[in-house]
Design a protein around this motif. Structure first.
Motif, PDB file in Angstrom:
ATOM      1  N   VAL A   3       0.825  -1.215   0.000  1.00  0.00           N
ATOM      2  CA  VAL A   3       0.000   0.000   0.000  1.00  0.00           C
ATOM      3  C   VAL A   3       0.859   1.266   0.000  1.00  0.00           C
ATOM      4  O   VAL A   3       0.668   2.170  -0.821  1.00  0.00           O
ATOM      5  N   LEU A   4       1.795   1.336   0.942  1.00  0.00           N
ATOM      6  CA  LEU A   4       2.561   2.575   1.081  1.00  0.00           C
ATOM      7  C   LEU A   4       3.439   2.816  -0.145  1.00  0.00           C
ATOM      8  O   LEU A   4       3.594   3.959  -0.589  1.00  0.00           O
ATOM      9  N   ILE A   7       1.141   4.140  -2.984  1.00  0.00           N
ATOM     10  CA  ILE A   7       0.786   5.551  -2.785  1.00  0.00           C
ATOM     11  C   ILE A   7       1.981   6.442  -3.100  1.00  0.00           C
ATOM     12  O   ILE A   7       1.842   7.501  -3.712  1.00  0.00           O
ATOM     13  N   GLY A  97     -14.420  10.585  -5.475  1.00  0.00           N
ATOM     14  CA  GLY A  97     -12.970  10.756  -5.383  1.00  0.00           C
ATOM     15  C   GLY A  97     -12.319   9.591  -4.660  1.00  0.00           C
ATOM     16  O   GLY A  97     -11.249   9.112  -5.062  1.00  0.00           O
ATOM     17  N   ARG A  98     -12.964   9.131  -3.601  1.00  0.00           N
ATOM     18  CA  ARG A  98     -12.451   7.957  -2.876  1.00  0.00           C
ATOM     19  C   ARG A  98     -12.465   6.728  -3.779  1.00  0.00           C
ATOM     20  O   ARG A  98     -11.505   5.943  -3.804  1.00  0.00           O
ATOM     21  N   GLU A 101      -9.654   6.934  -6.372  1.00  0.00           N
ATOM     22  CA  GLU A 101      -8.323   6.644  -5.828  1.00  0.00           C
ATOM     23  C   GLU A 101      -8.130   5.139  -5.650  1.00  0.00           C
ATOM     24  O   GLU A 101      -7.060   4.600  -5.965  1.00  0.00           O
ATOM     25  N   ASN A 102      -9.164   4.460  -5.167  1.00  0.00           N
ATOM     26  CA  ASN A 102      -9.074   3.002  -5.077  1.00  0.00           C
ATOM     27  C   ASN A 102      -8.767   2.396  -6.449  1.00  0.00           C
ATOM     28  O   ASN A 102      -7.928   1.499  -6.577  1.00  0.00           O
ATOM     29  N   LEU A 105      -5.113   3.132  -7.645  1.00  0.00           N
ATOM     30  CA  LEU A 105      -4.129   2.375  -6.856  1.00  0.00           C
ATOM     31  C   LEU A 105      -4.184   0.891  -7.211  1.00  0.00           C
ATOM     32  O   LEU A 105      -3.141   0.235  -7.334  1.00  0.00           O
TER      33      LEU A 105
ATOM     34  N   GLU B 101      -8.718   9.012   0.812  1.00  0.00           N
ATOM     35  CA  GLU B 101      -8.615   7.568   0.582  1.00  0.00           C
ATOM     36  C   GLU B 101      -7.172   7.093   0.759  1.00  0.00           C
ATOM     37  O   GLU B 101      -6.920   6.047   1.357  1.00  0.00           O
ATOM     38  N   ASN B 102      -6.226   7.871   0.255  1.00  0.00           N
ATOM     39  CA  ASN B 102      -4.821   7.530   0.502  1.00  0.00           C
ATOM     40  C   ASN B 102      -4.536   7.424   1.992  1.00  0.00           C
ATOM     41  O   ASN B 102      -3.856   6.496   2.452  1.00  0.00           O
ATOM     42  N   LEU B 105      -6.197   4.274   3.620  1.00  0.00           N
ATOM     43  CA  LEU B 105      -5.525   3.038   3.197  1.00  0.00           C
ATOM     44  C   LEU B 105      -4.144   2.912   3.848  1.00  0.00           C
ATOM     45  O   LEU B 105      -3.750   1.824   4.279  1.00  0.00           O
ATOM     46  N   ALA B 106      -3.419   4.012   3.913  1.00  0.00           N
ATOM     47  CA  ALA B 106      -2.098   3.975   4.568  1.00  0.00           C
ATOM     48  C   ALA B 106      -2.252   3.603   6.036  1.00  0.00           C
ATOM     49  O   ALA B 106      -1.485   2.786   6.575  1.00  0.00           O
TER      50      ALA B 106
END
Lengths: 173, 173
Positions: A3-4, A7, A97-98, A101-102, A105, B101-102, B105-106
């Motif tokens: 995840v990190l 991002i 927006g959420r 982003e999903n 990613l 969202e970032n 998730l982080a």
């Protein structure tokens, strides 16, 4: 992909290779959007996944910076209730927006790049995509494998974002 | 934690343990928000990270469903230009949704749960957080280790989201 790391390394990709995005990968991307949280779990979104090449070509006309849609392997139009209606809450747009982003990613974790396009020509988008008059499409996301694979591992631009110290306050502004 | 697993398993957490979120973890969460893409890279956001217990207690009053903020280890207020201004583009809210969202998730990748609160009492939020009159805070995110660690591994609710087939169209609506 962690995840990190996703991002941190995610970059916008505007030029795509001819390699198609297979149905499983597309489903993974769309499902990532579906999974997003939303205000009162209302899920006020629909996704139009466009792979038709002629239609992708025409989608490039929805705005002055939307040309990347014409070269995408797949475009995903984010359709919501009209966020400009008099009583529309801000959460319609926050939530999508959420979801977006999903999706970007999840795509990135599969080696697939993306770029959002803003729809300036609302009539064009509506004519091409056929969503009902009650609905609105402000954003269409391009997805595809990068034309230049180096896009996937390119370091972030120095000063591409403001420093954390410039945007974070502690306890009070 | 893998990206796809994080997206698939992320759940809203409203009750938090007393365990503090250490400064490194907080920085990782805030930095994930900072890294988000934004329209024309405008980054129209500031984040107020609240750890003061008295202030957290008061933040629970910003809305009817905002009580979880009072029990959070840290709250992050998402501050933007006024999205209701006459000429405000929708991208202000879309972009801060991407940043949110970032962050969630982080946090999830670090074992930290979260829940968004909508600010209904704008005057209360402004008085408590002190951001300028030109700015607006529609959302404040709670973060913390779950009071019930089972929250981190709880299966998704059946029918918690609409099925993909209900929300996806191909090529045209």
């Amino acid at each position: 992909m962690e995840v990190l790391a996703a991002i941190d390394t995610l970059r916008t990709v505007r030029r795509f290779s001819d390699r198609p995005v297979d149905p499983d990968a597309l489903r993974t991307i769309l499902d990532a959007g579906r999974r997003a949280g939303s205000s009162k779990n209302l899920q006020r979104w629909a996704f139009i996944a466009v792979r038709d090449r002629a239609l992708l070509g025409e989608l490039g006309a929805v705005g002055p910076w939307a040309n990347h849609l014409s070269g995408a392997a797949v475009a995903v139009a984010l359709v919501t209730p009209d966020p400009r209606a008099a009583d529309a809450p801000l959460s319609i747009v926050f939530d999508v927006g959420r979801a977006a982003e999903n999706m970007v990613l999840a795509a990135w974790a599969l080696g697939i790049g993306s770029c959002p396009a803003t729809v300036y020509e609302q009539d064009v988008a509506r004519r091409l995509l056929g969503y009902p008059a009650s609905h609105h499409c402000e954003y269409i996301l391009s997805f595809g494998y990068p034309a230049d694979p180096a896009d996937l591992v390119r370091p972030n631009r120095a000063r591409g974002r403001r420093r954390l110290e410039e945007i974070v306050h502690h306890d009070r502004w």
